[in-house]
Design a protein around this motif. Sequence first.
Motif, PDB file in Angstrom:
ATOM      1  N   GLU A  11      69.732  64.641  65.398  1.00 19.76           N
ATOM      2  CA  GLU A  11      68.300  64.340  65.473  1.00 19.76           C
ATOM      3  C   GLU A  11      68.090  62.837  65.406  1.00 19.76           C
ATOM      4  N   ARG A  12      67.050  62.408  66.104  1.00 24.93           N
ATOM      5  CA  ARG A  12      66.737  60.994  66.152  1.00 24.93           C
ATOM      6  C   ARG A  12      65.476  60.712  65.331  1.00 24.93           C
ATOM      7  N   LEU A  13      65.388  59.511  64.758  1.00 28.55           N
ATOM      8  CA  LEU A  13      64.235  59.069  63.997  1.00 28.55           C
ATOM      9  C   LEU A  13      64.052  57.578  64.230  1.00 28.55           C
ATOM     10  N   THR A  14      62.840  57.199  64.547  1.00 28.04           N
ATOM     11  CA  THR A  14      62.529  55.792  64.784  1.00 28.04           C
ATOM     12  C   THR A  14      61.607  55.305  63.668  1.00 28.04           C
ATOM     13  N   ILE A  15      62.008  54.254  62.994  1.00 28.54           N
ATOM     14  CA  ILE A  15      61.207  53.672  61.912  1.00 28.54           C
ATOM     15  C   ILE A  15      60.371  52.551  62.498  1.00 28.54           C
ATOM     16  N   LEU A  16      59.071  52.603  62.243  1.00 27.86           N
ATOM     17  CA  LEU A  16      58.138  51.590  62.740  1.00 27.86           C
ATOM     18  C   LEU A  16      57.601  50.806  61.548  1.00 27.86           C
ATOM     19  N   PRO A  17      58.190  49.664  61.211  1.00 32.05           N
ATOM     20  CA  PRO A  17      57.761  48.927  60.012  1.00 32.05           C
ATOM     21  C   PRO A  17      56.636  47.951  60.332  1.00 32.05           C
ATOM     22  N   GLN A  18      55.731  47.784  59.385  1.00 29.45           N
ATOM     23  CA  GLN A  18      54.723  46.749  59.488  1.00 29.45           C
ATOM     24  C   GLN A  18      55.371  45.397  59.217  1.00 29.45           C
ATOM     25  N   ALA A  68      63.103  48.555  56.310  1.00 30.61           N
ATOM     26  CA  ALA A  68      63.368  49.500  57.396  1.00 30.61           C
ATOM     27  C   ALA A  68      64.850  49.512  57.765  1.00 30.61           C
ATOM     28  N   MET A  69      65.493  48.348  57.844  1.00 29.99           N
ATOM     29  CA  MET A  69      66.902  48.290  58.187  1.00 29.99           C
ATOM     30  C   MET A  69      67.760  48.984  57.137  1.00 29.99           C
ATOM     31  N   GLU A  70      67.501  48.716  55.875  1.00 35.67           N
ATOM     32  CA  GLU A  70      68.285  49.352  54.804  1.00 35.67           C
ATOM     33  C   GLU A  70      68.001  50.838  54.741  1.00 35.67           C
ATOM     34  N   LEU A  71      66.752  51.230  55.000  1.00 37.62           N
ATOM     35  CA  LEU A  71      66.398  52.653  55.002  1.00 37.62           C
ATOM     36  C   LEU A  71      67.111  53.375  56.142  1.00 37.62           C
ATOM     37  N   ALA A  72      67.239  52.760  57.303  1.00 39.04           N
ATOM     38  CA  ALA A  72      67.940  53.373  58.435  1.00 39.04           C
ATOM     39  C   ALA A  72      69.388  53.658  58.076  1.00 39.04           C
ATOM     40  N   ARG A  73      70.068  52.692  57.444  1.00 32.81           N
ATOM     41  CA  ARG A  73      71.461  52.920  57.051  1.00 32.81           C
ATOM     42  C   ARG A  73      71.565  54.033  56.018  1.00 32.81           C
ATOM     43  N   SER A  74      70.624  54.088  55.067  1.00 34.35           N
ATOM     44  CA  SER A  74      70.666  55.121  54.036  1.00 34.35           C
ATOM     45  C   SER A  74      70.451  56.510  54.627  1.00 34.35           C
ATOM     46  N   LEU A  75      69.506  56.638  55.564  1.00 33.20           N
ATOM     47  CA  LEU A  75      69.238  57.939  56.171  1.00 33.20           C
ATOM     48  C   LEU A  75      70.401  58.409  57.039  1.00 33.20           C
ATOM     49  N   GLU A  76      71.070  57.500  57.713  1.00 32.05           N
ATOM     50  CA  GLU A  76      72.227  57.894  58.519  1.00 32.05           C
ATOM     51  C   GLU A  76      73.346  58.429  57.638  1.00 32.05           C
ATOM     52  N   ARG A 132      72.936  59.720  54.444  1.00 27.85           N
ATOM     53  CA  ARG A 132      72.529  60.891  53.668  1.00 27.85           C
ATOM     54  C   ARG A 132      72.245  62.101  54.543  1.00 27.85           C
ATOM     55  N   MET A 133      71.600  61.902  55.697  1.00 34.19           N
ATOM     56  CA  MET A 133      71.120  63.026  56.489  1.00 34.19           C
ATOM     57  C   MET A 133      71.802  63.147  57.844  1.00 34.19           C
ATOM     58  N   GLY A 134      72.648  62.200  58.195  1.00 30.13           N
ATOM     59  CA  GLY A 134      73.317  62.275  59.493  1.00 30.13           C
ATOM     60  C   GLY A 134      72.380  62.100  60.654  1.00 30.13           C
ATOM     61  N   LEU A 135      71.314  61.345  60.482  1.00 30.24           N
ATOM     62  CA  LEU A 135      70.355  61.132  61.554  1.00 30.24           C
ATOM     63  C   LEU A 135      70.771  59.949  62.413  1.00 30.24           C
ATOM     64  N   ASP A 136      70.275  59.942  63.632  1.00 29.55           N
ATOM     65  CA  ASP A 136      70.417  58.792  64.509  1.00 29.55           C
ATOM     66  C   ASP A 136      69.139  57.972  64.346  1.00 29.55           C
ATOM     67  N   PRO A 155      51.381  52.050  64.982  1.00 29.84           N
ATOM     68  CA  PRO A 155      50.040  51.986  65.575  1.00 29.84           C
ATOM     69  C   PRO A 155      48.999  51.598  64.528  1.00 29.84           C
ATOM     70  N   LEU A 156      47.838  51.199  65.001  1.00 34.69           N
ATOM     71  CA  LEU A 156      46.778  50.801  64.071  1.00 34.69           C
ATOM     72  C   LEU A 156      46.431  51.926  63.102  1.00 34.69           C
ATOM     73  N   LEU A 157      46.472  53.148  63.573  1.00 33.04           N
ATOM     74  CA  LEU A 157      46.267  54.313  62.713  1.00 33.04           C
ATOM     75  C   LEU A 157      47.632  54.927  62.434  1.00 33.04           C
ATOM     76  N   PRO A 158      48.205  54.722  61.246  1.00 32.02           N
ATOM     77  CA  PRO A 158      49.558  55.211  60.982  1.00 32.02           C
ATOM     78  C   PRO A 158      49.725  56.699  61.224  1.00 32.02           C
ATOM     79  N   GLU A 159      48.660  57.505  61.040  1.00 33.00           N
ATOM     80  CA  GLU A 159      48.766  58.944  61.234  1.00 33.00           C
ATOM     81  C   GLU A 159      48.944  59.326  62.695  1.00 33.00           C
ATOM     82  N   ALA A 160      48.897  58.342  63.600  1.00 33.77           N
ATOM     83  CA  ALA A 160      49.054  58.635  65.028  1.00 33.77           C
ATOM     84  C   ALA A 160      50.517  58.624  65.459  1.00 33.77           C
ATOM     85  N   VAL A 161      51.475  58.582  64.524  1.00 32.47           N
ATOM     86  CA  VAL A 161      52.894  58.577  64.886  1.00 32.47           C
ATOM     87  C   VAL A 161      53.306  59.941  65.423  1.00 32.47           C
ATOM     88  N   ARG A 162      54.436  59.964  66.185  1.00 30.82           N
ATOM     89  CA  ARG A 162      54.962  61.216  66.737  1.00 30.82           C
ATOM     90  C   ARG A 162      55.883  61.876  65.720  1.00 30.82           C
TER      91      ARG A 162
END
Length: 321
Positions: free
Chosen positions: A23-30, A37-45, A47-51, A59-66
Amino acid sequence: MVGLALAMAFCAVGSGHAHAQAERLTILPQAGLESLAMELARSLERRMGLDVSVGEAPPLLPEAVRTDELALVREEEGGVTLAMGRKGGGAVTRTMAIDGESADAFPVSLAVEALRDEATIPAPPLDSPPSENAYVYYEYERPPVVREMRATPTLYMKILAGYSPVQDQWLVGPGAGLGLCISGHCLVIEADLPLVPDEVVWQDRKLYYRAVSTSLRLQIRPVIREQWSFGITLGALSRMGNVTWDREGADDERQRATNFGARLSTELAIRIAGPFELVVEAGIDMLKDRATFRDGVDFTYVEDRYTPWATLSFRMRPFQR
């Protein structure tokens, strides 16, 4: 050789399938949260085996993420808000009281795991019926509040100043009253005693008459304002006293005299502090049976049938509406 080839082919297919399932996950940091965000990406890979990859600003409205995006937004009050897209639409969010540094990646990764579990549950449709344990609240127009009529006490002291037009003299003395009030109207019992007795000259005799006046009156105030009120009073009046004949060289002769009548008045009350008010009242006493002094068959009246008077009172009576 054939078996070895088949085994190698099976491993290749399994490896490709597992990679496809990653599974893929894209982090969008303010701005300012890139190091987190960089350290969180390494931790998630780990712990969870994510890409996991780090993308651009959210986006301006954070709740508009996919569903495959995670927004990191710094709050004005402090802390960082995580927003992840939810299956079926919408987003799930969580705010954490952290500084947003790279050292905060571990608690954030735990929060991301919880958010992913929550995001897998689709949001219920807007037109879905409520569950069995749900309730619907209906707000009805509330009727106006009707205050109960409460009786409150009234207590006052007064100074009486009356005038006898027949005897041509002033009547001065203290008085007091006690009663109950409802909505500004009161029923009171009061009494007053003139300090200076009435003087009547009859058949070369000087008679002195002093009586206690007791009345039961209804005080009605048709006009009530915040700081003042106007009222009228009416009620029954009774007097009981003694008529004394001061004889030179002999004992005084004393006779008891009583009478009955009515008392009418008007008043103006001014509130001075809290429930206390200053009252100016003017009225008249009208007697049906006048007090008399008798000597055999002869007699004389020792008081007037009509006596005007005025009082100044200090009264406790809360305003009620």
